[in-house]
Structure formats: structure tokens, C-alpha cells
Design a protein around this motif. Structure first.
Motif, PDB file in Angstrom:
ATOM      1  N   TRP A 102       0.823  -1.206   0.000  1.00  0.00           N
ATOM      2  CA  TRP A 102       0.000   0.000   0.000  1.00  0.00           C
ATOM      3  C   TRP A 102       0.869   1.274   0.000  1.00  0.00           C
ATOM      4  O   TRP A 102       0.364   2.378  -0.244  1.00  0.00           O
ATOM      5  N   LEU A 103       2.165   1.134   0.290  1.00  0.00           N
ATOM      6  CA  LEU A 103       3.014   2.300   0.524  1.00  0.00           C
ATOM      7  C   LEU A 103       3.228   3.136  -0.731  1.00  0.00           C
ATOM      8  O   LEU A 103       3.256   4.367  -0.665  1.00  0.00           O
ATOM      9  N   LYS A 104       3.353   2.484  -1.880  1.00  0.00           N
ATOM     10  CA  LYS A 104       3.570   3.226  -3.120  1.00  0.00           C
ATOM     11  C   LYS A 104       2.410   4.180  -3.390  1.00  0.00           C
ATOM     12  O   LYS A 104       2.614   5.376  -3.641  1.00  0.00           O
TER      13      LYS A 104
ATOM     14  N   GLU B 266      10.028  -7.530  15.705  1.00  0.00           N
ATOM     15  CA  GLU B 266       8.624  -7.825  15.431  1.00  0.00           C
ATOM     16  C   GLU B 266       7.742  -6.632  15.788  1.00  0.00           C
ATOM     17  O   GLU B 266       6.780  -6.325  15.069  1.00  0.00           O
ATOM     18  N   GLY B 267       8.051  -5.967  16.896  1.00  0.00           N
ATOM     19  CA  GLY B 267       7.284  -4.779  17.266  1.00  0.00           C
ATOM     20  C   GLY B 267       7.462  -3.666  16.261  1.00  0.00           C
ATOM     21  O   GLY B 267       6.492  -3.035  15.822  1.00  0.00           O
ATOM     22  N   PHE B 268       8.709  -3.434  15.849  1.00  0.00           N
ATOM     23  CA  PHE B 268       8.951  -2.393  14.862  1.00  0.00           C
ATOM     24  C   PHE B 268       8.232  -2.676  13.555  1.00  0.00           C
ATOM     25  O   PHE B 268       7.690  -1.769  12.919  1.00  0.00           O
ATOM     26  N   ASN B 269       8.190  -3.931  13.128  1.00  0.00           N
ATOM     27  CA  ASN B 269       7.630  -4.279  11.823  1.00  0.00           C
ATOM     28  C   ASN B 269       6.128  -4.045  11.725  1.00  0.00           C
ATOM     29  O   ASN B 269       5.564  -4.155  10.621  1.00  0.00           O
ATOM     30  N   LEU B 270       5.491  -3.654  12.826  1.00  0.00           N
ATOM     31  CA  LEU B 270       4.100  -3.225  12.736  1.00  0.00           C
ATOM     32  C   LEU B 270       3.952  -2.019  11.819  1.00  0.00           C
ATOM     33  O   LEU B 270       2.872  -1.758  11.275  1.00  0.00           O
ATOM     34  N   VAL B 271       5.047  -1.282  11.638  1.00  0.00           N
ATOM     35  CA  VAL B 271       4.991  -0.056  10.845  1.00  0.00           C
ATOM     36  C   VAL B 271       4.605  -0.339   9.400  1.00  0.00           C
ATOM     37  O   VAL B 271       4.050   0.540   8.714  1.00  0.00           O
ATOM     38  N   TRP B 272       4.854  -1.560   8.921  1.00  0.00           N
ATOM     39  CA  TRP B 272       4.595  -1.887   7.521  1.00  0.00           C
ATOM     40  C   TRP B 272       3.175  -2.412   7.292  1.00  0.00           C
ATOM     41  O   TRP B 272       2.801  -2.666   6.147  1.00  0.00           O
TER      42      TRP B 272
ATOM     43  N   ALA C 200      -1.945   3.827   9.049  1.00  0.00           N
ATOM     44  CA  ALA C 200      -2.107   4.420  10.372  1.00  0.00           C
ATOM     45  C   ALA C 200      -0.914   4.137  11.281  1.00  0.00           C
ATOM     46  O   ALA C 200      -0.736   4.828  12.301  1.00  0.00           O
ATOM     47  N   ASN C 201      -0.108   3.134  10.930  1.00  0.00           N
ATOM     48  CA  ASN C 201       1.034   2.774  11.765  1.00  0.00           C
ATOM     49  C   ASN C 201       2.300   3.559  11.433  1.00  0.00           C
ATOM     50  O   ASN C 201       3.305   3.417  12.121  1.00  0.00           O
ATOM     51  N   LEU C 202       2.262   4.362  10.380  1.00  0.00           N
ATOM     52  CA  LEU C 202       3.425   5.175  10.049  1.00  0.00           C
ATOM     53  C   LEU C 202       3.657   6.219  11.144  1.00  0.00           C
ATOM     54  O   LEU C 202       2.701   6.817  11.656  1.00  0.00           O
TER      55      LEU C 202
ATOM     56  N   ARG D   5       1.603   4.648  21.229  1.00  0.00           N
ATOM     57  CA  ARG D   5       0.427   4.703  20.339  1.00  0.00           C
ATOM     58  C   ARG D   5       0.127   3.334  19.749  1.00  0.00           C
ATOM     59  O   ARG D   5      -1.043   2.989  19.525  1.00  0.00           O
ATOM     60  N   MET D   6       1.157   2.537  19.500  1.00  0.00           N
ATOM     61  CA  MET D   6       0.966   1.190  18.975  1.00  0.00           C
ATOM     62  C   MET D   6       0.640   0.169  20.057  1.00  0.00           C
ATOM     63  O   MET D   6       0.412  -1.004  19.762  1.00  0.00           O
TER      64      MET D   6
END
Length: 388
Positions: free
Chosen positions: A198-200, A354-360, A364-366, A381-382
Motif C-alpha cells: 500500500w506504501l507506493k 517484530e514490534g517495529f515491523n508493525l509499521v509496515w 495508520a502505523n506510520l 500509540r501502537m
């Protein structure tokens, strides 16, 4: 070197503010010559770069723990020269800017026509070409998600062979080690967009909104330039583009100090859009640097030497290059690498990869620009659990 010729559509009836072909041609003519090499040396370097790029994928997967690294078939790897890199970027700019120009043609055609007459497509093309010519000798690699590859909807990963070879010679480091180290960073960008399909579209939309918003206010540009000049304390008649203004961002967790032109030339909506794009770019660059620095001597035997010499390299730039880099915002981009890497390291340290990879997982996770500088706020927030 390899090339790609995607089809980029535009409205042929609309006044052309930028002659994209002229920009690409100007960049090719103005780009400095690359290192002297025989055809056999060039072929060997291209083969080795491709091999190192392929080898780097497994390491990116191991460090990032993103399963998207297992399958990158919808994107494309290209080994390019400086002229091909510049041409590819005119194609990307065109894809990103055309929607805003089409919008301006519909909403305020008289402004676009006047700008096209006063500036001329060749003039703006020449200016863009000059910028790309300078950058074409500096960029080691780039993942372009905006122009589809020949393999599918994914983008194009470009490794600029003359620049990689020039730097490895300048630093006197092991060529294969250096090439693998560079590929780790660039392949990480490829994996990021594969992990977040979805990022593009999200970035394309955000860039389009920013450029369209600014063009909607094109008829007040002269007034805003005058306000910028006044805020910077310039004598009457001096153009704000001729004076630099230092801006120190986020020293105290949210305030912006200084007299940056962007803070004057953009309304609150424009500022918010730019802030969001800055945060996303900081995230992408910082994450790629963390992956790049996640290797040790077992993967890149001379990595410590490469890091030390590469980091010291920027201190030797001459005054002219430093000025050009400042005008083009390249120093600000380097801060994105640093700021984003600090964010990633803090989140990984506190929550694990694993926690960081929620960003992808979702838009809304950005992180916001503020959260890039205060990563604990993003963690909260996460609703992530901290280690220890």
C-alpha cells in the motif's frame, strides 16, 4: 549498462511546463565522466554488482525479518550509468508532477499558460537537467517505486555502477565488500515496498496532494515570496533563493526554529503534508541504514574499514559542493538517515524487530515527524510492550 523505457502518459493539449526529454538530454550531456574502464572491466563490474545485489537479499531478510524479502519478482534490478539514472528520474518526476499540472490546467489554465510562456519547457528542462547531472555523480543506488518495472507493478532498483566504482576506488576498499554493503541498503528499500504494498500509492497520493496544494496557490506566489524576503530580513528586491536560512528541527521534541523558506511559503495543510512525507522518508532511509549496519565481519569482512572511511568521506567536500548540497537539500536528506535510524534502533531495542515491523502493516502505523524524534510516543500509540 541496462535501461528501461516505461510509458508515461500526459495531456498533449496542455501547455508543457517542463520538457522532460530535454531535461534527460541535458543531464546526460552535463554529467561528469565516470571512471576509466575497459569493456571487460565494465562487464565484470556489472556481473559482480548483480551477484552482490542477489546475495544481499538473504541478509536483508535475516536482519529485517520481513518475509517480503523472499520474493521480489514484481520489481526489477537495473545496473545503470549516470545518464540512465538521470533519465529514469525525469520519468519519476513526470509521474509525480503530471497529476498536479493537469489539475492546474483544469482549475487555473491561465496561470499554467502564463508560466509556460514565461519560463518555457526547455528552460525548466535545462534547469532540472543541471540538477540531475550533479546528482547523477553522487547517488550510489536508488529504489524507484513510482514507475512500474517490466516485471510487474513493482518498481525499479537502480545501482549506479560508475559512482559505486568511483567511491570504492577513492576509499581504497575491497570492491566486492563495498558493493555488498551498498546493496544491503538499496535492497532494503525494495523489500520495504514489497512488505507494504500500500506504501507506493500512499506516497504517490501524498506527493500529489502536496504539489497540487501548492499549485492551487500559484497565483499568490509573488506575494508569498515577498513575505519570505521580509521574514528573512532581506533588502527590498533581493530574491529569497539567494540567501540560505538555517533551520534546526525538533531540538526540543516538536518545535521548529529558524526562518526556513518552506515555513513561509506553505499554508498549514501544506506543512502537514510535508511533515508527513518527511517522516515517511526518514523512516525508510533510517530503516535501510539500520539493516545496512546490521552486518558484521562474517558477512562483510572489511565492514569496519568501509564504515570508517565512508563516514569520513563527507568531511572532505569542497566549498562549492557543500553549497550545492545545501541548496538541493542533500544535507537535510542526510539528517533523515540519522533521525530515522535513531527511531528504528530505539523501537527495536524496546520492542524487538517484530514490534517495529508493525509499521509496515497499515498507513495508520506510520510514525509522525514528531514521533520520529520521540519514538516512545509511537511505541505507546501502537500499544507495544517494552522489553525488560
Amino acid at each position: 549498462m541496462e535501461s528501461n523505457e516505461p510509458t508515461v502518459s500526459s495531456n498533449p493539449q496542455r501547455p508543457q511546463l517542463v520538457n522532460w526529454d530535454f531535461a534527460a538530454g541535458s543531464a546526460a550531456r552535463l554529467a561528469p565522466a565516470g571512471p576509466t574502464m575497459t569493456p571487460r572491466e565494465i562487464a565484470a563490474a556489472v556481473d559482480d554488482l548483480r551477484a552482490q545485489a542477489d546475495a544481499s537479499v538473504a541478509h536483508v531478510h535475516a536482519i529485517s525479518r520481513l518475509d517480503a524479502a523472499r520474493d521480489l519478482r514484481d520489481s526489477e534490478l537495473l545496473i545503470v550509468d549516470r545518464a540512465s539514472w538521470a533519465k529514469a528520474n525525469t520519468q519519476s518526476f513526470r509521474v509525480l508532477v503530471e497529476p498536479a499540472l493537469n489539475h492546474l490546467a483544469q482549475s487555473k489554465p491561465e496561470i499554467l499558460k502564463a508560466a509556460s510562456v514565461s519560463l518555457g519547457g526547455n528552460l525548466t528542462g535545462a534547469q532540472l537537467g543541471a540538477i540531475l547531472a550533479f546528482l547523477s555523480s553522487k547517488v550510489l543506488g536508488q529504489y524507484d517505486p513510482f514507475v512500474p518495472s517490466r516485471n510487474g507493478a513493482g518498481g525499479r532498483l537502480m545501482l549506479v555502477a560508475p559512482n559505486i566504482i568511483s567511491v570504492e576506488r577513492e576509499l581504497n576498499v575491497d570492491p566486492s565488500d563495498f558493493r555488498l554493503w551498498v546493496c544491503l541498503h538499496e535492497q532494503t528499500h525494495r523489500v520495504q515496498f514489497a512488505a507494504a504494498p500500500w506504501l507506493k500509492d500512499h506516497m504517490t497520493s501524498a506527493i500529489s496532494e502536496l504539489t497540487t496544494g501548492m499549485m492551487d496557490k500559484a497565483d499568490t506566489l509573488s506575494e508569498r515570496l515577498a513575505a519570505a524576503a521580509k521574514s528573512l530580513g532581506m533588502p527590498k528586491g533581493e530574491h529569497p533563493g539567494r540567501r540560505s536560512a538555517a533551520v534546526e528541527q525538533w531540538p526540543d521534541g516538536g518545535k521548529v526554529h529558524g526562518t526556513g523558506l518552506l515555513s513561509v511559503l506553505q499554508d498549514p495543510d501544506d506543512k502537514a503534508r510535508l511533515s508527513h512525507l518527511t517522516a515517511v522518508m526518514s523512516l525508510l532511509e533510517g530503516h535501510a541504514n539500520v539493516v545496512m549496519d546490521g552486518v558484521d565481519a562474517r558477512i562483510v569482512p572489511t565492514v569496519k574499514t568501509i564504515r570508517r572511511r565512508f563516514n569520513a568521506r563527507g568531511k572532505s567536500r569542497g566549498p562549492v559542493e557543500k553549497l550545492i548540497r545545501q541548496l538541493l537539500g542533500l544535507d537535510a536528506k542526510m539528517r533523515q538517515y540519522s533521525d530515522g535510524a535513531k527511531f528504528v534502533r530505539r523501537v527495536v531495542d524496546q520492542t524487538g524487530m517484530e514490534g517495529f515491523n508493525l509499521v509496515w502493516e497499515a498507513e495508520a502505523n506510520l510514525p509522525t515527524e514528531r514521533e520520529i524524534h520521540t519514538p516512545d510516543e509511537w511505541i505507546d500509540r501502537m500499544s507495544l510492550t517494552r522489553h525488560g
